[in-house]
Scaffold this motif. Structure first.
Motif, PDB file in Angstrom:
ATOM      1  N   GLY A 188      13.004   8.090  -1.121  1.00 34.53           N
ATOM      2  CA  GLY A 188      12.918   8.606  -2.480  1.00 34.53           C
ATOM      3  C   GLY A 188      11.492   8.823  -2.966  1.00 34.53           C
ATOM      4  N   TYR A 189      10.499   8.641  -2.107  1.00 38.62           N
ATOM      5  CA  TYR A 189       9.118   8.824  -2.548  1.00 38.62           C
ATOM      6  C   TYR A 189       8.806  10.317  -2.704  1.00 38.62           C
ATOM      7  CZ  TYR A 189       7.602  10.296   2.155  1.00 38.62           C
ATOM      8  OH  TYR A 189       7.439  10.984   3.329  1.00 38.62           O
ATOM      9  N   ASN A 190       7.884  10.640  -3.603  1.00 38.00           N
ATOM     10  CA  ASN A 190       7.406  12.020  -3.744  1.00 38.00           C
ATOM     11  C   ASN A 190       5.878  12.103  -3.701  1.00 38.00           C
ATOM     12  OD1 ASN A 190       6.714  11.076  -6.306  1.00 38.00           O
ATOM     13  ND2 ASN A 190       8.447  12.084  -7.324  1.00 38.00           N
ATOM     14  N   GLU A 191       5.244  10.951  -3.439  1.00 43.59           N
ATOM     15  CA  GLU A 191       3.780  10.931  -3.316  1.00 43.59           C
ATOM     16  C   GLU A 191       3.363   9.747  -2.453  1.00 43.59           C
ATOM     17  OE1 GLU A 191      -0.275  10.749  -6.116  1.00 43.59           O
ATOM     18  OE2 GLU A 191       1.719  10.594  -7.015  1.00 43.59           O
ATOM     19  N   ILE A 192       2.376   9.967  -1.601  1.00 44.52           N
ATOM     20  CA  ILE A 192       1.794   8.895  -0.794  1.00 44.52           C
ATOM     21  C   ILE A 192       0.301   8.826  -1.088  1.00 44.52           C
ATOM     22  CG2 ILE A 192       1.356   7.972   1.518  1.00 44.52           C
ATOM     23  CD1 ILE A 192       3.696   9.568   2.542  1.00 44.52           C
ATOM     24  N   VAL A 193      -0.183   7.642  -1.395  1.00 43.14           N
ATOM     25  CA  VAL A 193      -1.621   7.407  -1.515  1.00 43.14           C
ATOM     26  C   VAL A 193      -2.060   6.642  -0.275  1.00 43.14           C
ATOM     27  CG1 VAL A 193      -3.472   6.291  -2.811  1.00 43.14           C
ATOM     28  CG2 VAL A 193      -1.572   7.391  -4.026  1.00 43.14           C
ATOM     29  N   VAL A 194      -3.013   7.218   0.445  1.00 43.14           N
ATOM     30  CA  VAL A 194      -3.522   6.591   1.669  1.00 43.14           C
ATOM     31  C   VAL A 194      -4.860   5.929   1.353  1.00 43.14           C
ATOM     32  CG1 VAL A 194      -4.225   6.954   4.060  1.00 43.14           C
ATOM     33  CG2 VAL A 194      -2.398   8.372   3.065  1.00 43.14           C
ATOM     34  N   ARG A 195      -4.966   4.660   1.668  1.00 44.93           N
ATOM     35  CA  ARG A 195      -6.239   3.942   1.503  1.00 44.93           C
ATOM     36  C   ARG A 195      -6.679   3.468   2.887  1.00 44.93           C
ATOM     37  NH1 ARG A 195      -9.211   1.186  -2.724  1.00 44.93           N
ATOM     38  NH2 ARG A 195     -10.575  -0.379  -1.761  1.00 44.93           N
ATOM     39  N   GLU A 196      -7.719   4.096   3.398  1.00 46.90           N
ATOM     40  CA  GLU A 196      -8.189   3.809   4.754  1.00 46.90           C
ATOM     41  C   GLU A 196      -9.523   3.081   4.694  1.00 46.90           C
ATOM     42  OE1 GLU A 196      -9.177   6.055   9.007  1.00 46.90           O
ATOM     43  OE2 GLU A 196      -8.315   7.184   7.328  1.00 46.90           O
ATOM     44  N   GLU A 197      -9.469   1.771   4.938  1.00 43.96           N
ATOM     45  CA  GLU A 197     -10.696   0.983   4.989  1.00 43.96           C
ATOM     46  C   GLU A 197     -11.473   1.302   6.266  1.00 43.96           C
ATOM     47  OE1 GLU A 197     -11.116  -0.680   2.307  1.00 43.96           O
ATOM     48  OE2 GLU A 197      -9.071  -0.877   1.530  1.00 43.96           O
ATOM     49  N   SER A 198     -10.721   1.556   7.348  1.00 46.33           N
ATOM     50  CA  SER A 198     -11.281   1.951   8.642  1.00 46.33           C
ATOM     51  C   SER A 198     -10.124   2.514   9.457  1.00 46.33           C
ATOM     52  CB  SER A 198     -11.914   0.747   9.361  1.00 46.33           C
ATOM     53  OG  SER A 198     -10.902  -0.127   9.848  1.00 46.33           O
ATOM     54  N   PRO A 199     -10.410   3.168  10.591  1.00 49.31           N
ATOM     55  CA  PRO A 199      -9.304   3.680  11.414  1.00 49.31           C
ATOM     56  C   PRO A 199      -8.352   2.581  11.893  1.00 49.31           C
ATOM     57  CG  PRO A 199     -11.370   4.717  12.053  1.00 49.31           C
ATOM     58  CD  PRO A 199     -11.725   3.619  11.091  1.00 49.31           C
ATOM     59  N   GLU A 200      -8.828   1.346  11.926  1.00 48.15           N
ATOM     60  CA  GLU A 200      -8.004   0.229  12.381  1.00 48.15           C
ATOM     61  C   GLU A 200      -7.398  -0.563  11.233  1.00 48.15           C
ATOM     62  OE1 GLU A 200     -11.246   0.620  13.620  1.00 48.15           O
ATOM     63  OE2 GLU A 200     -10.381   1.791  15.270  1.00 48.15           O
ATOM     64  N   GLN A 201      -7.741  -0.215   9.991  1.00 45.39           N
ATOM     65  CA  GLN A 201      -7.234  -0.963   8.839  1.00 45.39           C
ATOM     66  C   GLN A 201      -6.992   0.011   7.683  1.00 45.39           C
ATOM     67  OE1 GLN A 201      -9.842  -3.542   6.441  1.00 45.39           O
ATOM     68  NE2 GLN A 201      -8.380  -5.203   6.787  1.00 45.39           N
ATOM     69  N   PHE A 202      -5.732   0.217   7.350  1.00 45.67           N
ATOM     70  CA  PHE A 202      -5.399   1.133   6.261  1.00 45.67           C
ATOM     71  C   PHE A 202      -4.027   0.777   5.699  1.00 45.67           C
ATOM     72  CE2 PHE A 202      -3.671   3.047  10.084  1.00 45.67           C
ATOM     73  CZ  PHE A 202      -2.435   3.542   9.686  1.00 45.67           C
ATOM     74  N   SER A 203      -3.690   1.414   4.586  1.00 47.69           N
ATOM     75  CA  SER A 203      -2.389   1.179   3.960  1.00 47.69           C
ATOM     76  C   SER A 203      -1.868   2.467   3.345  1.00 47.69           C
ATOM     77  CB  SER A 203      -2.473   0.077   2.898  1.00 47.69           C
ATOM     78  OG  SER A 203      -3.477   0.353   1.943  1.00 47.69           O
ATOM     79  N   LEU A 204      -0.556   2.609   3.346  1.00 43.52           N
ATOM     80  CA  LEU A 204       0.131   3.737   2.731  1.00 43.52           C
ATOM     81  C   LEU A 204       0.943   3.206   1.559  1.00 43.52           C
ATOM     82  CD1 LEU A 204       1.524   5.590   5.899  1.00 43.52           C
ATOM     83  CD2 LEU A 204      -0.747   5.737   4.884  1.00 43.52           C
ATOM     84  N   TRP A 205       0.761   3.833   0.385  1.00 49.58           N
ATOM     85  CA  TRP A 205       1.438   3.413  -0.836  1.00 49.58           C
ATOM     86  C   TRP A 205       2.383   4.532  -1.259  1.00 49.58           C
ATOM     87  CZ3 TRP A 205      -0.348  -1.185  -3.583  1.00 49.58           C
ATOM     88  CH2 TRP A 205      -1.353  -1.872  -2.885  1.00 49.58           C
ATOM     89  N   TYR A 206       3.674   4.239  -1.267  1.00 49.00           N
ATOM     90  CA  TYR A 206       4.708   5.245  -1.532  1.00 49.00           C
ATOM     91  C   TYR A 206       5.153   5.149  -2.993  1.00 49.00           C
ATOM     92  CZ  TYR A 206       5.125   5.644   3.569  1.00 49.00           C
ATOM     93  OH  TYR A 206       4.876   5.832   4.907  1.00 49.00           O
ATOM     94  N   PHE A 207       5.073   6.279  -3.703  1.00 48.71           N
ATOM     95  CA  PHE A 207       5.431   6.325  -5.121  1.00 48.71           C
ATOM     96  C   PHE A 207       6.548   7.327  -5.369  1.00 48.71           C
ATOM     97  CE2 PHE A 207       1.055   4.881  -5.096  1.00 48.71           C
ATOM     98  CZ  PHE A 207       1.002   3.929  -6.104  1.00 48.71           C
ATOM     99  N   ASN A 208       7.387   7.019  -6.341  1.00 43.49           N
ATOM    100  CA  ASN A 208       8.243   8.010  -6.975  1.00 43.49           C
ATOM    101  C   ASN A 208       7.692   8.173  -8.393  1.00 43.49           C
ATOM    102  OD1 ASN A 208      10.513   8.888  -8.819  1.00 43.49           O
ATOM    103  ND2 ASN A 208      11.491   9.156  -6.828  1.00 43.49           N
ATOM    104  N   ASN A 209       6.943   9.250  -8.588  1.00 42.49           N
ATOM    105  CA  ASN A 209       6.173   9.438  -9.816  1.00 42.49           C
ATOM    106  C   ASN A 209       5.216   8.252  -9.988  1.00 42.49           C
ATOM    107  OD1 ASN A 209       7.538  11.862 -10.274  1.00 42.49           O
ATOM    108  ND2 ASN A 209       9.210  10.803 -11.318  1.00 42.49           N
ATOM    109  N   ASP A 210       5.381   7.416 -11.008  1.00 43.86           N
ATOM    110  CA  ASP A 210       4.469   6.280 -11.191  1.00 43.86           C
ATOM    111  C   ASP A 210       5.045   4.956 -10.687  1.00 43.86           C
ATOM    112  OD1 ASP A 210       2.418   7.774 -12.331  1.00 43.86           O
ATOM    113  OD2 ASP A 210       3.273   7.610 -14.341  1.00 43.86           O
ATOM    114  N   THR A 211       6.227   5.006 -10.112  1.00 36.39           N
ATOM    115  CA  THR A 211       6.874   3.776  -9.629  1.00 36.39           C
ATOM    116  C   THR A 211       6.544   3.540  -8.164  1.00 36.39           C
ATOM    117  OG1 THR A 211       8.713   4.052 -11.180  1.00 36.39           O
ATOM    118  CG2 THR A 211       9.065   2.571  -9.320  1.00 36.39           C
ATOM    119  N   LEU A 212       5.944   2.393  -7.876  1.00 36.32           N
ATOM    120  CA  LEU A 212       5.644   2.034  -6.493  1.00 36.32           C
ATOM    121  C   LEU A 212       6.922   1.575  -5.803  1.00 36.32           C
ATOM    122  CD1 LEU A 212       3.519   1.548  -4.247  1.00 36.32           C
ATOM    123  CD2 LEU A 212       3.272  -0.791  -5.144  1.00 36.32           C
ATOM    124  N   LEU A 213       7.259   2.204  -4.678  1.00 34.90           N
ATOM    125  CA  LEU A 213       8.477   1.881  -3.935  1.00 34.90           C
ATOM    126  C   LEU A 213       8.206   1.006  -2.717  1.00 34.90           C
ATOM    127  CD1 LEU A 213      10.146   5.430  -3.811  1.00 34.90           C
ATOM    128  CD2 LEU A 213      10.622   3.581  -5.431  1.00 34.90           C
TER     129      LEU A 213
END
Length: 425
Positions: A356-381
């Motif tokens: 149900g996500y419609n947006e992904i925010v990618v936070r890449e600290e390094s190629p070996e350390q990162f996170s994907l944050w899945y949102f439906n509008n402003d709601t974090l899923l």
């Protein structure tokens, strides 16, 4: 489904648990710890002392001795007055007489029953698959579900001359096994029917990362390939796809999904809906029969929909919920799904559900350390964190507490990933 409260806890009441994996074992011990005085009988068709299953495709497969890791030592069952009956298959449930029947014909009565039967690997009807045997007639196609499976797979690998392994299915089990086989010096081919690996459970971003990871480690990763036949020669098997391509194998690992072990629920005429349907305290449509773990479908209050989860975490949470309700009639706190996967030197931690996500925010600290944050509008899923425990913890807090996440700060690497910066109160 409406809750039906149990009668007061009496010394003569008995609870029978079918299935002694993570859910069943945790239920039995939690129930006793919560003060249940009656008899607890724990049954399982596996003859081995109940063990941890997640390490099978990882640590167990990579170990020299291929030993299982017990969930509890044998003495713990005796000390907690839990009657552990292994190698016993239950064939039927009679909800009218409140009895179960074992394969040997014995009947066991219960006041309360817990079905924790989980899933079994789905073996697709591929032409020639069941004929994949060695020169002594031993099967050389395997699933990865039990400790016996891990032992058989490791034996086949050690006996193979070329150490060529074909894995049918690019899900988490297949990919974790591929990682282990590579570490053991095997030549690994993964064949996935979909256009990309993990396409049903994650985004293209994570799928692409894991694809490149496995390719970089030497895995021959084939996607959009439909396996239609297994051919055999004197000492080699060939996995044949619909486009005519063939891949040699000394043995084959099948990881294309599971089938739910709901046969007993069917015999008891319990409500089913993509699994055994349970309420918020894991009661089925019969007030004295409960069900927990992979075989169940429940309404998740956080995501406001019915879901079925194949997850140790879910099995353990449901075990605690059912045990606390039976012992004390206590109401549960809504659980937030979480998962993990170890592949090579990378640990993937997942909290929440990304559907149900419609947006992904990618936070890449390094190629070996990162996170994907899945949102439906402003709601974090959901948050998927690779080698990033802090992102996993913050994501868990945000989803559980329904806290709004500042997307601008999240994507700004100049701002440290911290609760005071990220979470808007």
């Amino acid at each position: 489904m409406q809750n039906t409260h149990t009668e007061p806890n009496l010394l003569e009441q008995s609870v029978v648990v079918i299935g002694a994996s993570h859910g069943g074992v945790n239920f039995a011990f939690t129930l006793r710890q919560q003060g249940w005085l009656g008899k607890i009988t724990l049954l399982d068709s596996d003859p081995e002392l109940p063990y941890h299953r997640p390490p099978l495709s990882k640590k167990t497969l990579q170990s020299d001795d291929v030993k299982s890791t017990p969930l509890k030592v044998e003495k713990a069952y005796t000390d907690s007055n839990i009657d552990l009956c292994l190698g016993q298959r239950v064939t039927a449930i009679n909800k009218q007489s409140k009895t179960i029947t074992l394969k040997c014909g014995k009947q066991i009565a219960f006041h309360k029953l817990v079905i924790a039967t989980g899933c079994s690997p789905f073996i697709p009807p591929i032409k020639g698959l069941i004929d994949t045997v060695d020169d002594k007639g031993n099967a050389q196609y395997f699933a990865m579900r039990t400790h016996a499976d891990a032992v058989a797979i490791k034996t086949a690998l050690n006996k193979s001359n070329d150490k060529q392994v074909v894995i049918i299915g690019g899900g988490y089990i297949g990919l974790e096994s591929a990682s282990s086989f590579i570490k053991l010096g095997a030549k690994v081919t993964v064949i996935e029917k979909q256009q990309s690996i993990l396409s049903r459970v994650t985004s293209a971003v994570m799928s692409d990362f894991l694809t490149q990871l496995h390719i970089s480690k030497g895995v021959d990763l084939q996607t959009a390939k439909d396996v239609v036949q297994i051919k055999h020669t004197a000492n080699k098997h060939y996995v044949v796809c619909s486009d005519g391509t063939q891949y040699p194998a000394d043995f084959i690992l099948v990881g294309v999904g599971v089938r739910l072990n709901t046969e007993l629920a069917v015999t008891a005429e319990l409500a089913l809906e993509q699994g055994i349907k349970v309420n918020n305290v894991c009661q089925t449509s019969h007030p004295d029969i409960f069900s927990i773990g992979d075989c169940t479908s429940h309404f998740n209050k956080i995501y406001q929909r019915w879901i079925r989860l194949e997850s140790v975490q879910n099995a353990v949470e449901q075990a605690k919920t059912a045990a606390q309700f039976l012992a004390k009639n206590s109401e549960p706190v809504p659980a937030l799904p979480w998962f993990w996967s170890d592949q090579y030197e990378y640990k993937l931690q997942i909290v929440g559900l990304s559907q149900g996500y419609n947006e992904i925010v990618v936070r890449e600290e390094s190629p070996e350390q990162f996170s994907l944050w899945y949102f439906n509008n402003d709601t974090l899923l959901c948050v998927e964190a690779v080698n990033h425990a802090k992102a996993y913890v913050l994501g868990t807090q945000a989803i559980k507490q329904n806290i709004k996440v500042n997307k601008r700060i999240l994507s700004d690497l100049a701002t440290p990933l911290a609760k005071q910066h990220l979470l808007e109160t």
